[in-house]
Design a protein around this motif. Structure first.
Motif, PDB file in Angstrom:
ATOM      1  N   LYS A 235     -18.833   8.068  13.374  1.00  4.50           N
ATOM      2  CA  LYS A 235     -19.915   7.191  13.529  1.00  4.50           C
ATOM      3  C   LYS A 235     -21.360   7.812  13.376  1.00  4.50           C
ATOM      4  N   LYS A 238     -21.820   9.349   9.992  1.00  5.54           N
ATOM      5  CA  LYS A 238     -22.035   8.266   8.858  1.00  5.54           C
ATOM      6  C   LYS A 238     -23.572   7.858   9.233  1.00  5.54           C
ATOM      7  N   HIS A 239     -24.032   7.785  10.223  1.00  2.00           N
ATOM      8  CA  HIS A 239     -25.420   7.422  10.288  1.00  2.00           C
ATOM      9  C   HIS A 239     -26.248   8.869   9.928  1.00  2.00           C
TER      10      HIS A 239
END
Length: 295
Positions: A235, A238-239
Motif C-alpha cells: 500500500k 504503491k502510494h
C-alpha cells in the motif's frame, strides 16, 4: 515454420517481437541487448536481477533504503536504473553506489559484473504467480506509446499459459532464466550472490531485509529494518510511486493506471488456473527445473 516470436504475435501479443540468440525479445530492445555486455560497470554497483513480475519495484526500493541507511524513498522510479532500457549516458549520471536492475539472464550481463565481483541480488517468485501477474498487466493496459493502440496481449488465458510454458514470451523463458541463475556458481566459480524468494519477503520482510543488508555489508539498527519494511509495504509503496516519486521514468498507460501494482500477494494463481492447466504447468515445470512445483 513459424518462429517463437511469430507464434507469440499470432496468439495475441501486440508488440513487435524478434528472435535474438534463440530467445524472443521485443524488437525495440534488440540494439541495446546487442551492446549491453559492454556497458561500463563500477566496482560498487549493486545489481538486482529478477524475472518479470517477481517483486522488482519492491526489492529495488528496499535496496535503495538499505544503502541510504534510512526509510526514505528514492527520488525516481526504478525504471531510472533499468540496465537494458536506459542509455549509457543516463546510467552514467546515476550516483554511486548505483542499484541497477535487470530482467536479463547471467549470460547477457556485462562481463565486468563478474570480473569486478559486484554485489548481485537475485529474487525468484512462484512461476504461476509471475504468469498471472504478467497476464493481467499485458491484457489490461495499453502503453501510451504503443503504435498499435491495443492492449499488449489480446489472446486467451489458455494461449497465454502455452506461450509462457514454451518460452514464446517477450524477454524469454521463465525456465531458462531460472536455470541460469540456479547454476550461476558453475558459470562463475566462488561468486556469491544474495538469493531471495518473493514468498519469504512476504512472510518475514524484516528478516529478508536484514539478510540483504548483511550481504551488502551495510548492517542497520533493527528499528530501521522495520521502518524500511513498513515504508515498502504494498500500500505504501504503491502510494509513493504514484503520488510522491518524480514521474520522469514512469512508463505510463493510456488509462492512467500505474500498471505495475495490482495485488502484491502470493497464491493468486489458484484463482486463475483450472486443474487441467495447473497439471499441465506442473509437468513442464518439473521437466525443465528438475524439481516439484512447491506451491
Amino acid at each position: 515454420m513459424s518462429t517463437a516470436a511469430e507464434k507469440a504475435m499470432a496468439a495475441g501479443v501486440n508488440v513487435d517481437l524478434v528472435m535474438l540468440d534463440g530467445f524472443v525479445q521485443p524488437a525495440i530492445l534488440v540494439d541495446k541487448l546487442k551492446t549491453v555486455k559492454y556497458v561500463p560497470i563500477r566496482e560498487d554497483d549493486i545489481l538486482l536481477c529478477t524475472y518479470p513480475k517477481s517483486g522488482t519495484h519492491w526489492t529495488w526500493e528496499i535496496l535503495n533504503m538499505i544503502v541510504a541507511g534510512k526509510a526514505e524513498y528514492a527520488k525516481h522510479w526504478q525504471n531510472s536504473a533499468w540496465l537494458e532500457y536506459r542509455t549509457e549516458e543516463e546510467l552514467a549520471e546515476l550516483a554511486s553506489p548505483r542499484i541497477l536492475h535487470t530482467h536479463l539472464r547471467p549470460s547477457q550481463l556485462p562481463d565486468a559484473v563478474w570480473d569486478k565481483r559486484c554485489k548481485v541480488v537475485y529474487v525468484r517468485r512462484n512461476a504461476k504467480d509471475c504468469l498471472v501477474s504478467s497476464y493481467n498487466q499485458l491484457s489490461q493496459q495499453v502503453w501510451k506509446d504503443n503504435p498499435f493502440g491495443k492492449r499488449s496481449y489480446t489472446g486467451t488465458w489458455d494461449d497465454f499459459i502455452d506461450l509462457y510454458l514454451d518460452g514464446s514470451f517477450p524477454g524469454g523463458s521463465y525456465f531458462e532464466h531460472t536455470v541460469e541463475w540456479n547454476n550461476i556458481s558453475k558459470a562463475h566459480k566462488d561468486f556469491e550472490i544474495c538469493r531471495l524468494q518473493y514468498e519469504d519477503l512476504k512472510k518475514d520482510c524484516v528478516q529478508e531485509i536484514r539478510r540483504m543488508a548483511d550481504y551488502l555489508g551495510r548492517r542497520l539498527p533493527d528499528q530501521t529494518y522495520q521502518a524500511i519494511s513498513d515504508a515498502c509495504s504494498f500500500k505504501n509503496l504503491k502510494h509513493a510511486n504514484e503520488k510522491i516519486k518524480d514521474q520522469t521514468y514512469h512508463f505510463n498507460w493510456q488509462d492512467g493506471s500505474s500498471g505495475y501494482f495490482r495485488k502484491g500477494i502470493t497464491g493468486d494463481w489458484k484463482n486463475w488456473f483450472t486443474v487441467a492447466q495447473s497439471e499441465r504447468f506442473d509437468k513442464v515445470y518439473e521437466e525443465r527445473l528438475k524439481e516439484t512445483f512447491p506451491y
